[in-house]
Design a protein around this motif. Structure first.
Motif, short mmCIF file in Angstrom:
data_model
loop_
_atom_site.label_atom_id
_atom_site.label_comp_id
_atom_site.label_asym_id
_atom_site.label_seq_id
_atom_site.Cartn_x
_atom_site.Cartn_y
_atom_site.Cartn_z
N PHE A 53 0.83 -1.20 0.00
CA PHE A 53 0.00 0.00 0.00
C PHE A 53 0.87 1.25 0.00
CE2 PHE A 53 -2.18 3.32 2.50
CZ PHE A 53 -3.28 3.54 1.67
N GLN A 54 1.91 1.28 0.85
CA GLN A 54 2.77 2.45 0.92
C GLN A 54 3.49 2.69 -0.40
OE1 GLN A 54 5.01 0.99 4.28
NE2 GLN A 54 4.01 2.39 5.72
N GLN A 55 3.93 1.60 -1.05
CA GLN A 55 4.61 1.74 -2.33
C GLN A 55 3.69 2.33 -3.37
OE1 GLN A 55 7.89 0.90 -2.70
NE2 GLN A 55 7.89 1.69 -4.77
N VAL A 56 2.46 1.82 -3.43
CA VAL A 56 1.48 2.30 -4.42
C VAL A 56 1.14 3.77 -4.19
CG1 VAL A 56 -0.93 2.08 -5.16
CG2 VAL A 56 0.48 0.04 -4.90
N ARG A 57 1.07 4.16 -2.92
CA ARG A 57 0.65 5.53 -2.60
C ARG A 57 1.82 6.52 -2.63
NH1 ARG A 57 -4.87 5.96 -2.78
NH2 ARG A 57 -4.68 7.84 -1.52
N GLY A 58 3.05 6.04 -2.79
CA GLY A 58 4.20 6.93 -2.90
C GLY A 58 4.64 7.54 -1.59
N ILE A 59 4.39 6.84 -0.48
CA ILE A 59 4.83 7.35 0.83
C ILE A 59 5.96 6.46 1.34
CG2 ILE A 59 2.61 8.40 1.38
CD1 ILE A 59 1.93 5.97 3.06
N LEU A 60 6.53 6.82 2.50
CA LEU A 60 7.65 6.08 3.06
C LEU A 60 7.27 4.62 3.23
CD1 LEU A 60 10.52 6.26 4.25
CD2 LEU A 60 9.44 6.57 6.49
N CYS A 61 8.03 3.74 2.59
CA CYS A 61 7.73 2.30 2.59
C CYS A 61 8.51 1.62 3.70
CB CYS A 61 8.05 1.70 1.22
SG CYS A 61 7.54 -0.02 1.05
N ASP A 62 7.95 1.63 4.91
CA ASP A 62 8.64 1.07 6.06
C ASP A 62 7.87 -0.06 6.74
OD1 ASP A 62 6.60 2.49 7.17
OD2 ASP A 62 7.85 3.81 8.39
N GLY A 63 6.68 -0.40 6.23
CA GLY A 63 5.90 -1.47 6.80
C GLY A 63 5.26 -1.14 8.14
N VAL A 64 5.25 0.13 8.51
CA VAL A 64 4.68 0.58 9.78
C VAL A 64 3.39 1.35 9.53
CG1 VAL A 64 5.04 2.01 11.83
CG2 VAL A 64 6.94 0.69 10.87
N MET A 65 2.35 1.02 10.29
CA MET A 65 1.11 1.78 10.21
C MET A 65 1.26 3.02 11.09
SD MET A 65 -1.21 0.51 8.13
CE MET A 65 -2.53 1.56 8.70
N GLY A 66 1.79 4.08 10.51
CA GLY A 66 1.98 5.34 11.22
C GLY A 66 1.00 6.39 10.74
N THR A 67 1.20 7.62 11.18
CA THR A 67 0.26 8.70 10.90
C THR A 67 0.03 8.92 9.41
OG1 THR A 67 0.94 9.81 12.94
CG2 THR A 67 -0.23 11.13 11.31
N GLU A 68 1.13 8.95 8.63
CA GLU A 68 0.97 9.23 7.20
C GLU A 68 0.28 8.07 6.48
OE1 GLU A 68 3.44 11.59 3.81
OE2 GLU A 68 4.60 10.37 5.19
N THR A 69 0.57 6.84 6.88
CA THR A 69 -0.08 5.69 6.25
C THR A 69 -1.57 5.68 6.58
OG1 THR A 69 1.97 4.43 6.41
CG2 THR A 69 -0.04 3.18 6.03
N PHE A 70 -1.92 6.00 7.84
CA PHE A 70 -3.33 6.10 8.19
C PHE A 70 -4.02 7.19 7.38
CE2 PHE A 70 -2.57 3.69 12.18
CZ PHE A 70 -3.68 2.86 12.12
N SER A 71 -3.34 8.31 7.19
CA SER A 71 -3.91 9.41 6.41
C SER A 71 -4.18 8.99 4.97
CB SER A 71 -2.96 10.61 6.44
OG SER A 71 -3.45 11.66 5.65
N GLU A 72 -3.23 8.27 4.36
CA GLU A 72 -3.42 7.80 3.00
C GLU A 72 -4.53 6.76 2.91
OE1 GLU A 72 -2.04 8.62 -0.06
OE2 GLU A 72 -1.35 10.36 1.07
N LEU A 73 -4.64 5.90 3.92
CA LEU A 73 -5.69 4.89 3.92
C LEU A 73 -7.06 5.54 4.05
CD1 LEU A 73 -6.23 1.88 3.80
CD2 LEU A 73 -5.93 1.77 6.28
N GLU A 74 -7.13 6.59 4.84
CA GLU A 74 -8.39 7.33 4.96
C GLU A 74 -8.76 7.98 3.63
OE1 GLU A 74 -11.73 8.84 7.07
OE2 GLU A 74 -10.27 7.28 7.55
N ARG A 75 -7.76 8.53 2.94
CA ARG A 75 -8.00 9.12 1.62
C ARG A 75 -8.51 8.10 0.63
NH1 ARG A 75 -3.07 12.13 -1.08
NH2 ARG A 75 -4.19 11.21 -2.81
#
Length: 380
Positions: A53-75
């Motif tokens: 998911f992080q790779q597809v969305r172009g955000i830091l790909c670290d395998g951690v569900m952090g603030t930015e990943t939650f934000s992208e998932l909400e989007r």
């Protein structure tokens, strides 16, 4: 329904939580393989799904569900038509539906803003222009009637991204000299921008010393040719400084770390997405390419190329920004290079040369690795 009530949640492999099934279910609906949806465990299968998911969305790909990943998932929850879109200055709507709206409006010539998936004032203004052309109520609210009208007139025109066209025009019209321009240089922002990539205190101190020195050397070169340089460090970085100053560009200099000592090299990043080029900042992309080629040629370090990313540290500014990763502190060769003043000089020279080449016509662009400070002064 929000995915979690915690405003700053973070989950990683090995964690267990009753909210994880809800998160996994949302990601599974996006077509991601997350393992056992009903499980409370953050296992290897779910980590791989998070990384995908992080790779597809172009955000830091670290395998951690952090603030930015939650934000992208909400989007990612929203597709155009799922909800009524309206401008709320207190709580700006964001989502993939807004991004789709912006892309369509840009293709029709109504929207000239950045593709940032935010239903802010500039998007509302574009919707009002659309409504005027449709002869419907002009209220800036994208409801069923407006969306039907948008669909009816969307002729899939290849008119280009108006924001990109205007950004290129501004650069072309601004002349070739760096003199009189203002540049913001940020150093050692890893602990601020990438909280899920923790450094040890020793690594953080090393990064701060190295990147602050590079930033100072770069500022000296820019000031020598008549440009203004504002250097900001780590926690002192203020989000809107560059926009408030009317800066021409922001350069962030950091260093990376990795579990593997084999990871090495220099990379640059800009606001954009590798599979959705209409999101890209054309100035940011061009500048990142120029700086990357200069650094690879001048330092001899591994060329890890240029990448478009939608990191919050890149998209929160209107000013074009390039994030320079100068090497890996966890790689002995990179660390030795970065501790060498000659290499730090080469990095500062390369960034300055890249900035100058941004304003030179492409048909007279100097050869990579050849532009000296004296030659930059000659453009004044």
């Amino acid at each position: 329904m929000a995915l979690t009530h915690n405003p700053n949640p973070q989950f990683s492999r090995g964690d267990s939580s009753e909210v994880l099934p809800n998160i996994k279910s949302q990601m599974a609906r996006l077509g991601l393989n997350v393992g056992q949806v009903e499980s409370f465990e953050f296992d290897r299968a779910f980590e791989l799904g998070v990384r995908q998911f992080q790779q597809v969305r172009g955000i830091l790909c670290d395998g951690v569900m952090g603030t930015e990943t939650f934000s992208e998932l909400e989007r990612a929850r929203y597709q155009l038509g799922d909800r009524v879109l309206r401008y709320d200055p207190v709580r700006v709507l964001t989502g993939d539906d807004v991004l789709k709206m912006q892309r369509t409006l840009a293709g029709l010539g109504f929207y000239a803003g950045r593709m940032d998936a935010e239903y802010a004032a500039v998007t509302e203004s574009a919707v009002k222009e659309l409504q005027m052309s449709l002869g419907t109520k002009v209220d800036g609210v994208a409801g069923p009637q407006t969306l039907r009208g948008l669909d009816a007139i969307d002729r899939k025109q290849d008119t280009g991204n108006l924001f990109a066209l205007e950004e290129r025009a501004r650069v072309a019209a601004s002349g070739t000299s760096l003199a009189g321009r203002t540049f913001v240089i940020e150093a050692a922002t890893t602990v601020v921008d990438f909280e899920t990539l923790p450094m040890t205190p020793e690594q953080a101190d090393t990064e701060r010393a190295i990147t602050t020195d590079i930033a100072s050397r770069l500022a000296g070169r820019l000031e020598a040719v008549g440009a203004g340089a504002v250097v900001l460090h780590g926690d002192a970085v203020e989000v809107n400084t560059a926009d408030q100053l009317g800066a021409s560009a922001v350069i962030t200099v950091t260093a990376d770390i990795n579990k593997s000592k084999d990871a090495n090299g220099i990379a640059t990043f800009f606001f954009g997405h590798e599979t959705h080029p209409d999101i890209n900042s054309p100035t940011g992309a061009r500048l990142a390419q120029l700086i990357q080629s200069e650094l690879a040629a001048r330092t001899g370090m591994r060329d890890c190329r240029t990448h478009g990313r939608t990191w919050s540290s890149l998209k929160r500014l209107r000013t074009p920004k390039v994030h320079v990763v100068a090497g890996y502190l966890t790689n002995p060769d990179d660390l030795e290079n970065l501790e060498d003043a000659n290499v730090r000089n080469a990095i500062a020279d390369g960034i300055a040369a890249g900035l100058q080449r941004l304003y030179v016509r492409e048909d007279s662009d100097p050869e990579t690795g050849t532009l000296s400070l004296a030659q930059i002064k000659a453009y004044n």
